[in-house]
Enzyme design. Structure first.
Site, short mmCIF file in Angstrom:
data_model
loop_
_atom_site.label_atom_id
_atom_site.label_comp_id
_atom_site.label_asym_id
_atom_site.label_seq_id
_atom_site.Cartn_x
_atom_site.Cartn_y
_atom_site.Cartn_z
N ASP A 113 33.71 52.59 37.05
CA ASP A 113 34.23 51.44 37.77
C ASP A 113 33.05 50.50 37.96
O ASP A 113 32.15 50.77 38.76
CB ASP A 113 34.80 51.88 39.12
CG ASP A 113 35.25 50.71 39.99
OD1 ASP A 113 35.11 49.54 39.57
OD2 ASP A 113 35.74 50.96 41.11
N ASN A 159 31.37 43.34 29.39
CA ASN A 159 32.61 42.73 28.96
C ASN A 159 33.81 42.94 29.89
O ASN A 159 34.79 42.21 29.80
CB ASN A 159 32.97 43.27 27.56
CG ASN A 159 34.32 42.83 27.07
OD1 ASN A 159 34.53 41.66 26.76
ND2 ASN A 159 35.27 43.76 27.02
N SER A 177 33.66 32.93 29.23
CA SER A 177 34.89 32.37 28.66
C SER A 177 34.72 30.87 28.58
O SER A 177 33.94 30.28 29.32
CB SER A 177 36.09 32.70 29.56
OG SER A 177 37.24 31.96 29.19
N TYR A 227 39.67 32.98 38.12
CA TYR A 227 39.14 33.36 36.81
C TYR A 227 38.11 32.32 36.34
O TYR A 227 37.01 32.68 35.91
CB TYR A 227 40.28 33.47 35.80
CG TYR A 227 39.84 33.90 34.42
CD1 TYR A 227 39.61 35.25 34.13
CD2 TYR A 227 39.67 32.97 33.39
CE1 TYR A 227 39.21 35.65 32.86
CE2 TYR A 227 39.28 33.37 32.12
CZ TYR A 227 39.05 34.71 31.86
OH TYR A 227 38.66 35.09 30.61
N LYS A 230 34.08 33.06 35.70
CA LYS A 230 33.45 32.92 34.39
C LYS A 230 32.35 31.85 34.41
O LYS A 230 31.34 31.98 33.69
CB LYS A 230 34.50 32.60 33.34
CG LYS A 230 35.47 33.75 33.09
CD LYS A 230 34.75 35.03 32.66
CE LYS A 230 35.70 36.13 32.27
NZ LYS A 230 34.99 37.36 31.81
#
Length: 260
Positions: free
Chosen positions: A70, A97, A149, A164, A168
Site C-alpha cells: 500500500d 506509477n 499526466s 486528479y 498530477k
C-alpha cells in the site's frame, strides 16, 4: 563513443514498478524487462501482481517478482523497499506509477474522496520516491520515473476531476524538486505525462463512444487514444543511460493534446 543502442540496454538492472499489475504499469514493466531489467511488480492487488510477474518472467527471460504494498502506508513502503534490497542488493530504477481518479464536481466532492485521490496520487509518489531515494543516495546512482499526466498541465474537458488534476500537477513539481535535490547523488528524476490511454479500465468507454469520447478525441490531433505499449519507449529511455542528461523534465505522450 558508446553505441547508441547499447545505451538503451538494461541488462542486470533492477526496476520497481508500483501499480504494475495491470494497465500502464504492466506495459511499462514489460518494456523494461524486454530491455533486460529484472522486475518487481509492487501492487496492492497481490493476486494479479503474481500473475503479471510470472508472465514477464516466463516471456522475457528475466527475474520478476511481486510484492504487495500500500503505497500510502510508510511502513508498508519501507518494508517493500527493504525486501527488494535484500533479494537484489540494489535498486536501479523506480517507476512510480500507482494512481487513481474520482470524477466529481468540485462543489460536491466530499473531503474523503479528495483525500483518497491526493493520498494515492501524490503522497504515495512521495513516500515511494523517498524510501527508494534513500537507497539510491547510498548507491550513488539511480533513475526515478514518476507517472504524472497531461492533466497536471491542463484542466480536462468535459469531466470534472479537480482532485486528479491537482494531484498530477503536484507530481510534476515534486519531480522537479527531487531532481534539484538529488542531482548531486547522480539520481535522475523525471516524469511522464500520458494523455488519454486505452487500457483495460478505459476500453469500455472508448468502445461505447458518446459525446465525452468525441470531445476527448476532438481535442487530440492524432484523433485516437494511446495504447499502454506506447509508453514503453519513453520509460526505457528514461531508465537507461541514453537519458543521462535528462533531469527534472516532463515528457508528454498525449497524441498532441497539449500542443493545442
Amino acid at each position: 563513443m558508446t553505441n547508441i543502442l547499447e545505451q538503451f540496454k538494461l541488462d542486470e538492472k533492477v526496476a520497481i514498478v508500483t501499480g504494475g499489475a495491470m494497465g500502464l504499469g504492466k506495459a511499462m514493466a514489460t518494456a523494461l524487462a524486454q530491455a533486460g531489467s529484472n522486475i518487481v511488480i509492487a501492487d496492492i492487488n497481490k493476486e494479479i501482481a503474481d500473475e503479471t510477474a510470472k508472465e514477464i518472467s516466463d516471456n522475457e527471460n528475466v527475474e520478476a517478482i511481486a510484492i504487495k504494498v500500500d503505497v500510502t502506508n510508510p511502513e508498508d513502503v519501507n518494508q517493500m523497499v527493504e525486501a527488494v534490497v535484500k533479494q537484489f542488493k540494489k535498486i536501479d530504477i523506480l517507476v512510480n506509477n500507482a494512481g487513481m481518479t474520482i470524477n466529481a464536481k468540485a462543489e460536491e466532492m466530499s473531503f474523503e474522496d479528495w483525500n483518497k485521490v491526493i493520498n494515492l496520487n501524490l503522497n504515495g509518489i512521495f513516500l515511494v520516491a523517498q524510501s527508494v531515494g534513500r537507497v539510491m543516495i547510498k548507491q550513488g546512482y539511480g533513475s526515478i520515473i514518476n507517472t504524472s499526466s497531461m492533466s497536471g498541465l491542463i484542466a480536462n474537458k468535459p469531466q470534472e476531476q479537480c482532485s486528479y488534476n491537482a494531484s498530477k500537477a503536484g507530481v510534476i513539481m515534486l519531480t522537479k524538486s527531487l531532481a534539484m535535490e538529488w542531482s548531486k547523488y547522480n539520481i535522475k528524476v523525471n516524469t511522464i505525462a500520458p494523455g488519454y490511454m486505452k487500457t483495460e479500465l478505459t476500453k469500455p468507454f472508448f468502445d461505447q463512444g458518446g459525446e465525452m469520447i468525441k470531445d476527448w478525441m476532438g481535442f487530440t490531433p492524432m484523433g485516437r487514444p494511446g495504447t499502454p505499449n506506447e509508453l514503453g519507449g519513453i520509460v526505457v529511455y528514461l531508465a537507461s543511460d541514453a537519458s543521462s542528461f535528462a533531469q527534472g523534465s516532463v515528457f508528454t505522450i498525449d497524441g498532441g493534446y497539449t500542443a493545442l
